[in-house]
Design a protein around this motif. Structure first.
Motif, PDB file in Angstrom:
ATOM      1  N   SER A 138       0.795  -1.235   0.000  1.00  0.00           N
ATOM      2  CA  SER A 138       0.000   0.000   0.000  1.00  0.00           C
ATOM      3  C   SER A 138       0.825   1.282   0.000  1.00  0.00           C
ATOM      4  N   GLY A 139       2.086   1.194   0.299  1.00  0.00           N
ATOM      5  CA  GLY A 139       2.935   2.389   0.329  1.00  0.00           C
ATOM      6  C   GLY A 139       4.318   2.028   0.826  1.00  0.00           C
ATOM      7  N   ARG A 140       5.139   3.035   0.951  1.00  0.00           N
ATOM      8  CA  ARG A 140       6.517   2.809   1.386  1.00  0.00           C
ATOM      9  C   ARG A 140       6.589   2.512   2.876  1.00  0.00           C
ATOM     10  N   MET A 141       7.621   1.781   3.250  1.00  0.00           N
ATOM     11  CA  MET A 141       7.877   1.443   4.650  1.00  0.00           C
ATOM     12  C   MET A 141       9.232   2.041   5.029  1.00  0.00           C
ATOM     13  N   PRO A 142       9.311   2.764   6.133  1.00  0.00           N
ATOM     14  CA  PRO A 142      10.601   3.306   6.562  1.00  0.00           C
ATOM     15  C   PRO A 142      11.600   2.187   6.872  1.00  0.00           C
ATOM     16  N   ILE A 143      12.866   2.467   6.627  1.00  0.00           N
ATOM     17  CA  ILE A 143      13.914   1.505   6.980  1.00  0.00           C
ATOM     18  C   ILE A 143      13.939   1.388   8.501  1.00  0.00           C
ATOM     19  N   PRO A 144      13.849   0.177   9.039  1.00  0.00           N
ATOM     20  CA  PRO A 144      13.842   0.009  10.495  1.00  0.00           C
ATOM     21  C   PRO A 144      15.142   0.517  11.141  1.00  0.00           C
ATOM     22  N   PRO A 145      15.047   1.044  12.355  1.00  0.00           N
ATOM     23  CA  PRO A 145      16.231   1.581  13.046  1.00  0.00           C
ATOM     24  C   PRO A 145      17.376   0.569  13.179  1.00  0.00           C
ATOM     25  N   HIS A 146      17.064  -0.707  13.432  1.00  0.00           N
ATOM     26  CA  HIS A 146      18.139  -1.693  13.591  1.00  0.00           C
ATOM     27  C   HIS A 146      18.898  -1.903  12.276  1.00  0.00           C
ATOM     28  N   VAL A 147      18.235  -1.703  11.147  1.00  0.00           N
ATOM     29  CA  VAL A 147      18.910  -1.809   9.850  1.00  0.00           C
ATOM     30  C   VAL A 147      19.792  -0.583   9.630  1.00  0.00           C
ATOM     31  N   LEU A 148      19.284   0.591   9.983  1.00  0.00           N
ATOM     32  CA  LEU A 148      20.097   1.812   9.869  1.00  0.00           C
ATOM     33  C   LEU A 148      21.367   1.693  10.710  1.00  0.00           C
ATOM     34  N   GLU A 149      21.246   1.073  11.869  1.00  0.00           N
ATOM     35  CA  GLU A 149      22.417   0.879  12.731  1.00  0.00           C
ATOM     36  C   GLU A 149      23.470   0.024  12.020  1.00  0.00           C
ATOM     37  N   VAL A 150      23.041  -1.023  11.325  1.00  0.00           N
ATOM     38  CA  VAL A 150      23.975  -1.855  10.559  1.00  0.00           C
ATOM     39  C   VAL A 150      24.615  -1.035   9.446  1.00  0.00           C
ATOM     40  N   PHE A 151      23.797  -0.248   8.742  1.00  0.00           N
ATOM     41  CA  PHE A 151      24.341   0.603   7.676  1.00  0.00           C
ATOM     42  C   PHE A 151      25.459   1.492   8.214  1.00  0.00           C
ATOM     43  N   HIS A 152      25.258   2.056   9.396  1.00  0.00           N
ATOM     44  CA  HIS A 152      26.243   2.967   9.982  1.00  0.00           C
ATOM     45  C   HIS A 152      27.457   2.218  10.533  1.00  0.00           C
ATOM     46  N   ARG A 153      27.183   1.233  11.382  1.00  0.00           N
ATOM     47  CA  ARG A 153      28.249   0.561  12.132  1.00  0.00           C
ATOM     48  C   ARG A 153      29.070  -0.400  11.280  1.00  0.00           C
ATOM     49  N   ILE A 154      28.420  -1.175  10.420  1.00  0.00           N
ATOM     50  CA  ILE A 154      29.127  -2.219   9.677  1.00  0.00           C
ATOM     51  C   ILE A 154      29.458  -1.775   8.253  1.00  0.00           C
ATOM     52  N   ASP A 155      28.495  -1.190   7.552  1.00  0.00           N
ATOM     53  CA  ASP A 155      28.725  -0.797   6.161  1.00  0.00           C
ATOM     54  C   ASP A 155      29.467   0.537   6.049  1.00  0.00           C
ATOM     55  N   GLY A 156      29.457   1.320   7.135  1.00  0.00           N
ATOM     56  CA  GLY A 156      30.173   2.596   7.119  1.00  0.00           C
ATOM     57  C   GLY A 156      29.459   3.717   6.406  1.00  0.00           C
ATOM     58  N   VAL A 157      28.140   3.587   6.246  1.00  0.00           N
ATOM     59  CA  VAL A 157      27.355   4.654   5.602  1.00  0.00           C
ATOM     60  C   VAL A 157      27.260   5.823   6.585  1.00  0.00           C
ATOM     61  N   GLU A 158      27.496   7.016   6.100  1.00  0.00           N
ATOM     62  CA  GLU A 158      27.422   8.206   6.934  1.00  0.00           C
ATOM     63  C   GLU A 158      25.989   8.466   7.370  1.00  0.00           C
ATOM     64  N   LYS A 159      25.831   8.892   8.623  1.00  0.00           N
ATOM     65  CA  LYS A 159      24.504   9.254   9.110  1.00  0.00           C
ATOM     66  C   LYS A 159      24.002  10.485   8.366  1.00  0.00           C
ATOM     67  N   ARG A 160      22.732  10.461   8.043  1.00  0.00           N
ATOM     68  CA  ARG A 160      22.113  11.623   7.395  1.00  0.00           C
ATOM     69  C   ARG A 160      21.769  12.658   8.448  1.00  0.00           C
ATOM     70  N   THR A 161      21.851  13.921   8.069  1.00  0.00           N
ATOM     71  CA  THR A 161      21.517  14.985   9.032  1.00  0.00           C
ATOM     72  C   THR A 161      20.194  15.605   8.698  1.00  0.00           C
TER      73      THR A 161
END
Length: 161
Positions: A138-161
């Protein structure tokens, strides 16, 4: 790569042992199968897409995006856009590694970068934008916080401001 396990996530040390100097969050090794060859005896272009998909599904499970077990609550995962570059041919019985990492994200979408390496060279790259949709579509789903944590901590993606 005779002692490297196929289709099992490789540790950073295993990645270094096969020539990946800067380990990626996910690396899967495998070997070209006869069924993946075209009439010219090199790997058919479709095989690369299947290899990239295999790594993506493993990546999604590892970061907690989906277990692919409960369609009623897990997001629909859609490739919005993808770009592949075939850089060098591959042939029967070559060992290869598929590397996968997130490199950017927005509220409900993220960009994955993937590479296939064999014999010390990058053979193909795939960059795609993944969109998460609600389970019912029915629509978009936000990326869950635990996935964002992996993006930051493991993949090294910069946090968005």
């Amino acid at each position: 790569m005779t002692d490297i396990p196929y289709l099992t996530p490789l540790s950073p040390d295993q990645q270094r042992a096969i020539g990946v100097t800067e380990p990626w969050p996910l690396a899967l090794a495998d070997r070209v199968r006869f069924a993946e060859l075209d009439p010219l005896n090199h790997v058919n272009n479709v095989a690369y897409l299947i290899w990239f998909e295999t790594a993506r599904v493993t990546y999604f499970k590892r970061v907690g995006i989906s277990t692919y077990a409960d369609n009623a609550v897990e997001p629909r995962i859609v490739i919005r856009r993808g770009e592949i570059d075939w850089l060098q041919e591959m042939r029967a019985d070559e060992d290869y590694v598929i590397l996968t990492r997130a490199v950017d994200y927005r509220t409900s979408s993220f960009t994955l970068q993937q590479e296939i390496r064999a014999g010390g060279t990058v053979r193909a790259t795939f960059t795609c934008v993944i969109v998460l949709l609600q389970p019912d579509g029915s629509g978009r789903m936000p990326i869950p916080p635990h996935v964002l944590e992996v993006f930051h901590r493991i993949d090294g993606v910069e946090k968005r401001t």
